[in-house]
Scaffold this motif. Structure first.
Motif, short mmCIF file in Angstrom:
data_model
loop_
_atom_site.label_atom_id
_atom_site.label_comp_id
_atom_site.label_asym_id
_atom_site.label_seq_id
_atom_site.Cartn_x
_atom_site.Cartn_y
_atom_site.Cartn_z
N THR A 46 31.63 17.97 76.52
CA THR A 46 31.20 18.93 77.22
C THR A 46 30.67 18.59 78.48
OG1 THR A 46 30.85 20.15 75.05
CG2 THR A 46 29.51 20.73 77.04
N ARG A 50 31.78 20.30 82.17
CA ARG A 50 30.95 20.77 82.72
C ARG A 50 30.96 20.21 84.22
NH1 ARG A 50 26.71 23.72 81.22
NH2 ARG A 50 25.08 22.71 82.79
N ASP A 161 35.49 25.90 76.44
CA ASP A 161 34.19 25.39 75.88
C ASP A 161 34.03 25.85 74.26
OD1 ASP A 161 32.14 23.65 75.19
OD2 ASP A 161 30.77 24.57 76.46
#
Length: 357
Positions: A46, A50, A161
């Protein structure tokens, strides 16, 4: 001119205090690819997503979008959109207003926005609900609208995500098919983050398995499952049996090993396996039982039996070593192998693999 990769991750590192989330990670994502970053919580997947979106900045290294370094480009100026797990729809707006919102901010004219909103809602099968608000929709419908909103501005890369984690099992399975079709239809590069191995194997062109802030292996779903390069990948992706073996010889991606059952066999191995103690991995479904035995043959006692409809799963013990095996129930009568019985077990040599640590 050689085609550029859609995304290049180059020697990226990121720490949060004393925790190293990513350590010198490098890989490329190809144009028009469905690429999945798969791994357990805390592996860095993640954080990487990002960074691609512009919500995090690497401590070291760079990220390129079609050859252009994007580390210093703010999120709203990147042709990258994100679909979040929470959908993040505006509750006071209709579906068409939700989808139009980003296009208005980009300065599209009204006629172009109207045409694009209608086109993209139809593509995700939500055109007939255009005037409804998110609260009037099911979870799966809200997910489709979130996809439509992210796809509407025609991004170069779509980041996802864990977008299916809030859906129930059957809906997740249906949405996997829709996501794959959308990616094929639009030709947009999809970068998908998940901890769900089945999702990754089902949808991806290639998978990057992350663990401990590093890329453990990148390959097609078949390569990741059938040819894991180390114990972490074999253990995280699917079920497997780990057996202690002795490597007698190793060369040219092959190893001669002595098994716990006393048999000496030659099987595939990564290049860094040397002589001495090692681990052998074999998937439960690769073990054949009873009248289906082929290849290496030995006997085992049946300790447990779990009937799961299409398959029966067994726990076996052979020469002090426990094994798990799966057998497909091809007939209505199911499986007749009883707990406490002794059964012949077998596997073909190329279905097992010696792993590096």
């Amino acid at each position: 001119m050689k085609d550029l990769n859609a995304v290049e991750v180059i020697e990226v590192s990121k720490s949060f205090g004393t925790f190293d989330a990513l350590s010198s990670v490098s890989f490329d994502i190809r144009e028009n690819e469905f690429f999945t970053m798969l791994g357990p919580s805390g592996c860095g997947k993640t954080t990487l997503l990002r960074m691609m979106a512009g919500f995090e900045t690497p401590d070291r290294g760079s990220l390129r979008l079609h050859g252009r370094n994007i580390v210093d480009i703010p999120p709203h100026k990147r042709r990258v959109n994100t679909v979040f797990q929470s959908y993040a729809l505006f509750p006071h707006m209709t579906l068409e207003q939700n989808v139009a919102f980003g296009l208005e901010n980009l300065g599209w004219d009204r006629a172009r926005i109207k045409a694009r909103v209608g086109e993209i809602l139809d593509r995700v099968h939500m055109g007939q609900f255009a005037t409804r608000k998110p609260a009037q929709l099911s979870g799966g419908q809200r997910q489709r609208v979130a996809l439509a909103r992210a796809l509407a501005p025609e991004p170069e890369v779509l980041l996802l995500d864990e977008p299916l984690s809030a859906l129930d099992l059957k809906l997740r399975q249906a949405m996997r098919d829709e996501l794959r079709s959308l990616q094929r239809d639009t030709g947009i590069t999809f970068v998908f983050v998940t901890h769900d191995q089945e999702e990754a194997l089902d949808m991806s062109d290639r998978i990057a398995v992350l663990g401990g802030g590093k890329v453990q292996q990148i390959g097609t779903p078949t390569e990741i499952y059938e040819e894991p390069v180390n114990r972490f990948v074999a253990d995280f992706v699917g079920e497997t049996n780990f057996l202690d073996v002795e490597v007698l010889e190793a060369a040219d991606h092959r190893a001669t090993v002595r098994t716990p059952f006393g048999r000496v066999i030659e099987i595939p191995a990564p290049v860094d396996v040397g002589k001495g103690d090692a681990t052998l991995s074999i998937r439960p479904e690769k073990l054949s039982l009873g009248d289906q035995v082929e290849g290496i043959d030995f006997t085992a006692e049946v300790l447990q039996k779990h009937y799961l409809g299409g398959y029966t799963h067994y726990v076996l013990e052979a020469n002090g070593t426990q094994l798990r095996a799966s057998r497909r129930n091809a007939s209505r009568e199911g499986d007749t192998i009883a707990v406490g019985s002794t059964v012949h077990v077998g596997f073909v040599e190329h279905s097992a693999r010696v792993l590096s640590s």
